[in-house]
Write a protein that holds these residues in place. Structure first.
Motif, PDB file in Angstrom:
ATOM      1  N   VAL A   5     -12.380  63.571 -11.009  1.00  0.00           N
ATOM      2  CA  VAL A   5     -12.101  64.016  -9.404  1.00  0.00           C
ATOM      3  C   VAL A   5     -10.760  63.162  -8.485  1.00  0.00           C
ATOM      4  CG1 VAL A   5     -12.554  64.001  -6.934  1.00  0.00           C
ATOM      5  CG2 VAL A   5     -14.531  64.049  -8.574  1.00  0.00           C
ATOM      6  N   GLN A   6     -10.315  62.032  -9.582  1.00  0.00           N
ATOM      7  CA  GLN A   6      -8.904  61.340  -8.870  1.00  0.00           C
ATOM      8  C   GLN A   6      -8.547  61.715  -9.691  1.00  0.00           C
ATOM      9  OE1 GLN A   6      -8.426  59.027  -6.478  1.00  0.00           O
ATOM     10  NE2 GLN A   6      -6.508  59.668  -6.846  1.00  0.00           N
ATOM     11  N   LEU A   7      -8.352  62.334 -11.287  1.00  0.00           N
ATOM     12  CA  LEU A   7      -7.599  62.559 -12.108  1.00  0.00           C
ATOM     13  C   LEU A   7      -6.948  64.821 -11.422  1.00  0.00           C
ATOM     14  CD1 LEU A   7      -5.842  62.649 -14.781  1.00  0.00           C
ATOM     15  CD2 LEU A   7      -7.861  64.398 -15.636  1.00  0.00           C
ATOM     16  N   VAL A   8      -8.238  65.051 -11.114  1.00  0.00           N
ATOM     17  CA  VAL A   8      -7.694  66.722 -10.475  1.00  0.00           C
ATOM     18  C   VAL A   8      -6.311  65.941  -8.993  1.00  0.00           C
ATOM     19  CG1 VAL A   8      -9.381  68.608  -8.952  1.00  0.00           C
ATOM     20  CG2 VAL A   8      -9.772  67.338 -11.010  1.00  0.00           C
ATOM     21  N   LYS A   9      -7.328  65.095  -7.948  1.00  0.00           N
ATOM     22  CA  LYS A   9      -6.380  64.848  -7.276  1.00  0.00           C
ATOM     23  C   LYS A   9      -4.942  64.766  -7.098  1.00  0.00           C
ATOM     24  CE  LYS A   9      -8.382  62.833  -3.489  1.00  0.00           C
ATOM     25  NZ  LYS A   9      -8.533  61.482  -2.670  1.00  0.00           N
ATOM     26  N   ASN A  10      -4.663  63.398  -8.676  1.00  0.00           N
ATOM     27  CA  ASN A  10      -3.262  63.464  -8.945  1.00  0.00           C
ATOM     28  C   ASN A  10      -2.324  64.550  -9.045  1.00  0.00           C
ATOM     29  OD1 ASN A  10      -3.309  60.919  -7.714  1.00  0.00           O
ATOM     30  ND2 ASN A  10      -4.362  60.108  -9.597  1.00  0.00           N
ATOM     31  N   ILE A  11      -3.378  65.273 -10.039  1.00  0.00           N
ATOM     32  CA  ILE A  11      -2.686  66.775 -10.915  1.00  0.00           C
ATOM     33  C   ILE A  11      -1.946  67.664  -9.294  1.00  0.00           C
ATOM     34  CG2 ILE A  11      -2.655  68.574 -12.149  1.00  0.00           C
ATOM     35  CD1 ILE A  11      -4.739  66.785 -14.045  1.00  0.00           C
ATOM     36  N   LEU A  12      -3.300  68.141  -8.592  1.00  0.00           N
ATOM     37  CA  LEU A  12      -2.880  68.995  -8.197  1.00  0.00           C
ATOM     38  C   LEU A  12      -1.870  68.279  -6.779  1.00  0.00           C
ATOM     39  CD1 LEU A  12      -6.398  70.169  -7.274  1.00  0.00           C
ATOM     40  CD2 LEU A  12      -3.957  71.175  -8.503  1.00  0.00           C
ATOM     41  N   LYS A  13      -1.754  66.935  -6.540  1.00  0.00           N
ATOM     42  CA  LYS A  13      -0.786  66.281  -5.551  1.00  0.00           C
ATOM     43  C   LYS A  13       0.172  66.400  -5.878  1.00  0.00           C
ATOM     44  CE  LYS A  13       0.290  61.869  -2.960  1.00  0.00           C
ATOM     45  NZ  LYS A  13      -0.067  60.212  -2.877  1.00  0.00           N
ATOM     46  N   TYR A  14       0.756  65.999  -7.515  1.00  0.00           N
ATOM     47  CA  TYR A  14       2.024  66.623  -7.690  1.00  0.00           C
ATOM     48  C   TYR A  14       2.637  67.561  -7.614  1.00  0.00           C
ATOM     49  CZ  TYR A  14       2.137  60.939  -8.294  1.00  0.00           C
ATOM     50  OH  TYR A  14       2.162  59.719  -7.336  1.00  0.00           O
ATOM     51  N   THR A  15       1.411  68.610  -8.954  1.00  0.00           N
ATOM     52  CA  THR A  15       2.306  69.577  -8.865  1.00  0.00           C
ATOM     53  C   THR A  15       2.804  70.469  -7.648  1.00  0.00           C
ATOM     54  OG1 THR A  15       0.375  69.909 -10.835  1.00  0.00           O
ATOM     55  CG2 THR A  15       1.715  72.214  -9.621  1.00  0.00           C
ATOM     56  N   PHE A  16       2.186  70.552  -6.657  1.00  0.00           N
ATOM     57  CA  PHE A  16       2.639  70.539  -5.184  1.00  0.00           C
ATOM     58  C   PHE A  16       2.805  69.972  -4.576  1.00  0.00           C
ATOM     59  CE2 PHE A  16      -1.812  73.051  -5.653  1.00  0.00           C
ATOM     60  CZ  PHE A  16      -1.162  74.303  -5.898  1.00  0.00           C
ATOM     61  N   GLY A  17       3.337  68.933  -4.724  1.00  0.00           N
ATOM     62  CA  GLY A  17       5.003  67.970  -4.501  1.00  0.00           C
ATOM     63  C   GLY A  17       5.490  68.312  -4.978  1.00  0.00           C
ATOM     64  N   LEU A  18       5.794  68.318  -6.326  1.00  0.00           N
ATOM     65  CA  LEU A  18       7.213  68.552  -7.345  1.00  0.00           C
ATOM     66  C   LEU A  18       7.467  70.430  -7.473  1.00  0.00           C
ATOM     67  CD1 LEU A  18       6.579  65.634  -9.817  1.00  0.00           C
ATOM     68  CD2 LEU A  18       8.198  65.430  -8.292  1.00  0.00           C
ATOM     69  N   VAL A  19       6.983  70.744  -7.813  1.00  0.00           N
ATOM     70  CA  VAL A  19       6.953  72.618  -7.653  1.00  0.00           C
ATOM     71  C   VAL A  19       7.696  72.679  -6.895  1.00  0.00           C
ATOM     72  CG1 VAL A  19       6.733  74.472  -8.329  1.00  0.00           C
ATOM     73  CG2 VAL A  19       5.746  72.861  -9.424  1.00  0.00           C
ATOM     74  N   PRO A  20       7.466  72.264  -4.844  1.00  0.00           N
ATOM     75  CA  PRO A  20       8.101  73.055  -3.731  1.00  0.00           C
ATOM     76  C   PRO A  20       9.613  72.136  -4.521  1.00  0.00           C
ATOM     77  CG  PRO A  20       6.160  72.923  -3.568  1.00  0.00           C
ATOM     78  CD  PRO A  20       5.655  72.297  -5.010  1.00  0.00           C
ATOM     79  N   ILE A  21       9.599  70.912  -4.682  1.00  0.00           N
ATOM     80  CA  ILE A  21      10.905  70.797  -4.308  1.00  0.00           C
ATOM     81  C   ILE A  21      11.896  71.257  -5.813  1.00  0.00           C
ATOM     82  CG2 ILE A  21      11.851  67.942  -4.933  1.00  0.00           C
ATOM     83  CD1 ILE A  21       9.544  67.365  -4.325  1.00  0.00           C
ATOM     84  N   VAL A  22      11.273  71.298  -6.747  1.00  0.00           N
ATOM     85  CA  VAL A  22      12.392  71.568  -7.631  1.00  0.00           C
ATOM     86  C   VAL A  22      12.627  73.111  -7.020  1.00  0.00           C
ATOM     87  CG1 VAL A  22      12.521  72.441 -10.244  1.00  0.00           C
ATOM     88  CG2 VAL A  22      11.398  70.597  -9.665  1.00  0.00           C
TER      89      VAL A  22
END
Length: 127
Positions: A5-22
């Motif tokens: 669950v922690q892995l999924v949270k981190n993957i989603l957090k960095y995906t939806f943090g970094l992709v909109p920035i890029v």
């Protein structure tokens, strides 16, 4: 907490943090694509400025949303989810890039799921 669950949270957090920035930063450079192509002619005609200017404004909003996901994940994930639904609806109503609209709806569901994961985490921490 379960490590998966922690892995999924981190993957989603960095995906939806970094992709909109890029994507937001790319609204200024158009390296990934010409973003103004996603604006329907009817909508572009209603703008008081050039479509490229509109896309730069969109880019700023996307960068802010991405930073929000990285710093205030639950709130940021809800913002990104709503933003993606808005983009999808715009594309559906203009009946252009419907494939992108469907993809954005799926991403909105994933961003919403991220927010719910963080909401559950905060509920557990309060108990």
């Amino acid at each position: 907490m379960n490590s998966n669950v922690q892995l999924v949270k981190n993957i989603l957090k960095y995906t939806f943090g970094l992709v909109p920035i890029v994507a937001g930063l790319d609204k200024f450079t158009n390296i990934l694509t010409d973003w103004s192509q996603y604006i329907s002619e009817g909508f572009a005609g209603m703008l008081p400025f050039e479509p490229t200017t509109f896309m730069m404004i969109v880019g700023v909003i996307e960068v802010i949303a991405g930073v929000l996901v990285l710093t205030k994940t639950k709130i940021g994930a809800y913002v990104v989810s709503a933003w993606l639904v808005g983009i999808a609806l715009t594309l559906i109503f203009s009946w252009s890039y419907v494939d992108v609209a469907v993809r954005d709806l799926v991403m909105a569901i994933a961003a919403f799921s991220l927010a719910k994961l963080y909401e559950d985490n905060q509920t557990i921490a309060k108990n």
